[in-house]
Design a protein around this motif. Sequence first.
Motif, short mmCIF file in Angstrom:
data_model
loop_
_atom_site.label_atom_id
_atom_site.label_comp_id
_atom_site.label_asym_id
_atom_site.label_seq_id
_atom_site.Cartn_x
_atom_site.Cartn_y
_atom_site.Cartn_z
N ARG A 371 10.76 -61.58 34.53
CA ARG A 371 11.29 -60.97 35.74
C ARG A 371 10.70 -61.70 36.94
O ARG A 371 9.57 -62.17 36.91
CB ARG A 371 10.93 -59.50 35.83
CG ARG A 371 11.65 -58.63 34.78
CD ARG A 371 11.26 -57.17 34.98
NE ARG A 371 12.02 -56.27 34.12
CZ ARG A 371 11.72 -55.99 32.87
NH1 ARG A 371 10.63 -56.53 32.34
NH2 ARG A 371 12.49 -55.18 32.17
N ASP A 372 11.53 -61.77 38.00
CA ASP A 372 11.04 -62.45 39.22
C ASP A 372 10.20 -61.48 40.01
O ASP A 372 9.91 -60.36 39.56
CB ASP A 372 12.22 -62.99 40.04
CG ASP A 372 13.18 -61.91 40.46
OD1 ASP A 372 12.79 -60.67 40.37
OD2 ASP A 372 14.32 -62.17 40.87
N GLY A 373 9.87 -61.89 41.18
CA GLY A 373 8.99 -61.06 42.00
C GLY A 373 9.64 -59.75 42.39
O GLY A 373 8.94 -58.79 42.71
N ASP A 374 10.95 -59.73 42.38
CA ASP A 374 11.64 -58.47 42.73
C ASP A 374 11.91 -57.62 41.51
O ASP A 374 12.56 -56.56 41.59
CB ASP A 374 12.96 -58.76 43.43
CG ASP A 374 12.74 -59.47 44.78
OD1 ASP A 374 11.70 -59.15 45.40
OD2 ASP A 374 13.60 -60.25 45.19
N GLY A 375 11.48 -57.99 40.31
CA GLY A 375 11.66 -57.21 39.11
C GLY A 375 12.99 -57.45 38.43
O GLY A 375 13.31 -56.79 37.44
N ARG A 376 13.75 -58.47 38.93
CA ARG A 376 15.02 -58.76 38.29
C ARG A 376 14.78 -59.69 37.12
O ARG A 376 13.90 -60.56 37.16
CB ARG A 376 15.99 -59.40 39.29
CG ARG A 376 16.42 -58.46 40.42
CD ARG A 376 17.53 -59.11 41.23
NE ARG A 376 17.03 -60.30 41.92
CZ ARG A 376 16.55 -60.28 43.16
NH1 ARG A 376 16.46 -59.14 43.84
NH2 ARG A 376 16.12 -61.42 43.73
N ASP A 388 7.47 -70.08 42.13
CA ASP A 388 7.74 -68.65 42.16
C ASP A 388 6.87 -67.93 41.14
O ASP A 388 6.69 -68.42 40.01
CB ASP A 388 9.21 -68.37 41.80
CG ASP A 388 10.15 -68.75 42.92
OD1 ASP A 388 9.69 -68.94 44.06
OD2 ASP A 388 11.38 -68.75 42.68
N THR A 391 6.86 -62.48 36.07
CA THR A 391 6.17 -61.54 35.18
C THR A 391 6.81 -61.64 33.82
O THR A 391 8.04 -61.55 33.68
CB THR A 391 6.29 -60.09 35.66
OG1 THR A 391 5.73 -59.97 36.98
CG2 THR A 391 5.57 -59.13 34.72
#
Length: 410
Positions: A371-376, A388, A391
């Motif tokens: 997931r990226d920093g925005d949780g996507r 970037d 997670t």
Amino acid sequence: MAFLRSDNFASESWTVSELTQYIRELFEIDYRLQDLEVSGEISNFSRARSGHLYFTLKDTKAQLKCVMWRSAAERLRFVPKDGDAVVVNGRISVYEANGVYQLYAEKMSPLGQGDLAAAFEELKARLADEGLFDAELKKPVPRFPRKIGIVTSADAAALRDIINVLRRRYPLVSVLIAPTLVQGADAPLQIVRALRWLDGRHDIDTIIVARGGGSMEDLWAFNDEGVARAIFAAQHPVVSGVGHEVDFTIADFVADLRAPTPSAAAELAVPDVSELRPYFTTIQQQMKNMILERTGHYRWQVQTLRRSLNHLSPQVGIAGNRQRLDGWQARLERAMQQRLDQSRHRLNLLQTRLTAVSPTATLERGYAIVRDGDGRIVRTPTAVKSGDPLTVQVRDGQFGVTVDHVGQDG
């Protein structure tokens, strides 16, 4: 009738008996002395055990010995006593044993009774013509009275006699006394008031009008027209018990029942309880039989109604409905269990299918989710660039990484 001596008897010697008999014969041949009427006051009155009456008639200047044989005395309509002013009818003769002349009385009446008797007969005839004595108008005396009203003097022996008879014969009855004068000028009005007061009550069954014996003057209040009409107008039956057996008054003729004495009036007004015992015993047995019969009948009715009630009782329907309810409950439980089993089976299938596509299952097989920093979720390399933060989620947890470079497959 022959004299004992001839006309020259003056020179002859007489015995006492001969002279007394001669004097007696002189009295008896004088018709004026054989049917005469003498008035005077009674004194030395006595009644022998044989029933003969002996008394003296006197006035202010003389006195006359009198005798009335029992046969004549029984016809008297009053009770003579010392001091009474009377008129005596009879004959004069000599009582040879005592050598005295005396009046042999055949009739005797209180002085002035002739006028009273005429008034009595006039009123009696007039009331009889009006129908006050008619037998068909007489009211029956109740056989079992609850309360008896008594019109008499409160101090009279007649009242005590009545109460004694009532107590002895029928102690169940109660008594209400309306005290009144029974003699004198004021007596008639008081008797009428007492009668009307008792007659106006609703708890009276029979009225007794009574007084003891006496002369015609003594009883005259009960020959009063007002008293007679009050008795006739009474709604309750009236029993008259005035005077002695030989006494008759207008009240006797008007009353619904005439008794010869006050005591006899009480006897006629109530039954004798001793004579009623067999009657009550019969009634008691009849009532017992009737109760037993009624009880048996009602018991049969109750049993019949109980059987009908059992047949129509809702308990039968309730029991059937309870059984049907139990069946419906069992069917509902089976249907619910079947539905639950089907739902559980479908849930298992869905769970299996869900598990197959679940990310957790993928992670179990060694894959990771990025997931990226925005949780996507990062699905392609183009979604990130160098530097970037990412997670990475694995089966037992997650950790962070930084993109070092981005490249394409091939």
